[in-house]
Design a protein around this motif. Structure first.
Motif, PDB file in Angstrom:
ATOM      1  N   SER A  12       0.814  -1.210   0.000  1.00  0.00           N
ATOM      2  CA  SER A  12       0.000   0.000   0.000  1.00  0.00           C
ATOM      3  C   SER A  12       0.849   1.262   0.000  1.00  0.00           C
ATOM      4  CB  SER A  12      -0.947   0.004   1.195  1.00  0.00           C
ATOM      5  OG  SER A  12      -0.201  -0.067   2.383  1.00  0.00           O
ATOM      6  N   THR A  13       2.136   1.148   0.242  1.00  0.00           N
ATOM      7  CA  THR A  13       3.006   2.330   0.187  1.00  0.00           C
ATOM      8  C   THR A  13       4.260   1.984  -0.599  1.00  0.00           C
ATOM      9  OG1 THR A  13       4.119   1.750   2.246  1.00  0.00           O
ATOM     10  CG2 THR A  13       2.207   3.203   2.424  1.00  0.00           C
ATOM     11  N   ARG A  17       9.714   8.280  -3.540  1.00  0.00           N
ATOM     12  CA  ARG A  17       8.729   9.233  -4.044  1.00  0.00           C
ATOM     13  C   ARG A  17       8.073   8.805  -5.350  1.00  0.00           C
ATOM     14  NH1 ARG A  17      11.376  15.039  -3.799  1.00  0.00           N
ATOM     15  NH2 ARG A  17      13.121  14.405  -2.525  1.00  0.00           N
ATOM     16  N   ARG A  19       5.617   7.374  -8.057  1.00  0.00           N
ATOM     17  CA  ARG A  19       4.162   7.320  -8.150  1.00  0.00           C
ATOM     18  C   ARG A  19       3.802   6.526  -9.384  1.00  0.00           C
ATOM     19  NH1 ARG A  19       3.320  11.748  -9.917  1.00  0.00           N
ATOM     20  NH2 ARG A  19       1.096  11.711  -9.998  1.00  0.00           N
ATOM     21  N   GLU A  43      -4.308   6.541  -8.520  1.00  0.00           N
ATOM     22  CA  GLU A  43      -2.908   6.866  -8.274  1.00  0.00           C
ATOM     23  C   GLU A  43      -2.391   6.026  -7.111  1.00  0.00           C
ATOM     24  OE1 GLU A  43      -0.606  10.988  -8.369  1.00  0.00           O
ATOM     25  OE2 GLU A  43      -1.922  10.816  -6.635  1.00  0.00           O
ATOM     26  N   ASN A  46      -1.001   6.604  -3.004  1.00  0.00           N
ATOM     27  CA  ASN A  46      -1.946   7.272  -2.108  1.00  0.00           C
ATOM     28  C   ASN A  46      -3.408   6.906  -2.351  1.00  0.00           C
ATOM     29  OD1 ASN A  46      -2.666   8.718  -4.344  1.00  0.00           O
ATOM     30  ND2 ASN A  46      -1.807  10.653  -3.659  1.00  0.00           N
ATOM     31  N   SER A  47      -3.673   6.002  -3.265  1.00  0.00           N
ATOM     32  CA  SER A  47      -5.036   5.499  -3.519  1.00  0.00           C
ATOM     33  C   SER A  47      -6.023   6.621  -3.822  1.00  0.00           C
ATOM     34  CB  SER A  47      -5.539   4.679  -2.336  1.00  0.00           C
ATOM     35  OG  SER A  47      -4.727   3.582  -2.131  1.00  0.00           O
ATOM     36  N   ARG A  48      -5.590   7.552  -4.635  1.00  0.00           N
ATOM     37  CA  ARG A  48      -6.466   8.648  -5.036  1.00  0.00           C
ATOM     38  C   ARG A  48      -7.004   8.342  -6.421  1.00  0.00           C
ATOM     39  NH1 ARG A  48      -5.043  14.403  -6.874  1.00  0.00           N
ATOM     40  NH2 ARG A  48      -3.083  13.395  -7.265  1.00  0.00           N
ATOM     41  N   ALA A 115      -5.067  -1.524  -1.628  1.00  0.00           N
ATOM     42  CA  ALA A 115      -5.608  -0.189  -1.905  1.00  0.00           C
ATOM     43  C   ALA A 115      -6.498  -0.198  -3.144  1.00  0.00           C
ATOM     44  CB  ALA A 115      -4.473   0.802  -2.075  1.00  0.00           C
ATOM     45  N   ASN A 153     -12.054   9.995  -2.644  1.00  0.00           N
ATOM     46  CA  ASN A 153     -10.789  10.692  -2.407  1.00  0.00           C
ATOM     47  C   ASN A 153     -10.790  11.450  -1.083  1.00  0.00           C
ATOM     48  OD1 ASN A 153      -9.698   9.732  -4.768  1.00  0.00           O
ATOM     49  ND2 ASN A 153     -10.099  11.594  -5.922  1.00  0.00           N
ATOM     50  N   ALA A 158      -7.386  11.069   2.164  1.00  0.00           N
ATOM     51  CA  ALA A 158      -6.633  10.473   1.046  1.00  0.00           C
ATOM     52  C   ALA A 158      -6.446  11.429  -0.115  1.00  0.00           C
ATOM     53  CB  ALA A 158      -7.330   9.206   0.557  1.00  0.00           C
ATOM     54  N   SER A 159      -7.230  12.498  -0.170  1.00  0.00           N
ATOM     55  CA  SER A 159      -7.131  13.379  -1.328  1.00  0.00           C
ATOM     56  C   SER A 159      -6.041  14.432  -1.185  1.00  0.00           C
ATOM     57  CB  SER A 159      -8.474  14.062  -1.593  1.00  0.00           C
ATOM     58  OG  SER A 159      -8.789  14.922  -0.502  1.00  0.00           O
TER      59      SER A 159
END
Length: 161
Positions: A12-13, A17, A19, A43, A46-48, A115, A153, A158-159
Motif C-alpha cells: 500500500s506504500t 517518491r 508514483r 494513483e 496514495n489510492s487517489r 488499496a 478521495n 486520502a485526497s
C-alpha cells in the motif's frame, strides 16, 4: 511484472517518491451504458482516484487523450500499470510522451493490491445502487461517478495532494 529495486507495487506504500497510475477500462454496460466505455485511473501509492468516467467508445485510441489530459492536470506518474493487455500499447505510448517518460507495466494481479481492491469494492457498491442504476442519461451517470470519486478521495484525508 518487472520490479524496480526498492519498490513493491503490491504494497500500500512505496518506499520512495515514485508514483504510479493503475489504468483499466470496462465495457460501459457495467454502468448501464452499452455504447460507452468506463475508464478507471487510480494513483498509487496514495489510492487517489483520478478518473472514473464513461466515455463514448468512438474508436481506438481515445484513451490517449484522456490520459494526456489527466497528466496535464495532475503530476504525471513515474509508471503506468494496467491489468488489460489491450491497454498496454496505450500506456507505452502515453508514458513515453510525458516530459519525464513513465514506464508501462502489465500486471494482471494488481487488482489484488489492498488499496486498489478497496477502491474497486467501493466502486462496485455504487454501480449496484438502485439510485445509480435508475439514472437514464450518461451525463447523470457520470455525475454520480464523479460524486463517488470525490467522496472516495475525501475519505480519511486520502485526497491530500
Amino acid at each position: 511484472m518487472a520490479r524496480i529495486p526498492g519498490q513493491e507495487w503490491d504494497s500500500s506504500t512505496l518506499h520512495d517518491r515514485s508514483r504510479a497510475w493503475f489504468v483499466t477500462k470496462w465495457p460501459g454496460n457495467y454502468a448501464g451504458a452499452p455504447d460507452m466505455e468506463m475508464l478507471f485511473v487510480i494513483e498509487i501509492p496514495n489510492s487517489r482516484c483520478l478518473c472514473m468516467k464513461l466515455f463514448p467508445s468512438a474508436g481506438r485510441g481515445w484513451e490517449h487523450q484522456v490520459l494526456n489530459d489527466l497528466a496535464a492536470t495532475h503530476q504525471a506518474p513515474d509508471a503506468l500499470i494496467t491489468d488489460d493487455t489491450r491497454l498496454q500499447h496505450v500506456l507505452v505510448t502515453v508514458g513515453s510522451s510525458f516530459q519525464q517518460p513513465a514506464i508501462a507495466y502489465l500486471d494482471k494481479p494488481i487488482t489484488l493490491m489492498p488499496a486498489i481492491h478497496r477502491c474497486l469494492v467501493s466502486l462496485t457498491e455504487i454501480l449496484n445502487q438502485p439510485l445509480f442504476q435508475s439514472q437514464l442519461s450518461t451525463e447523470k451517470r457520470n455525475e454520480a461517478l464523479e460524486l463517488w470519486r470525490i467522496g472516495y478521495n475525501d475519505r480519511d484525508g486520502a485526497s491530500a495532494v
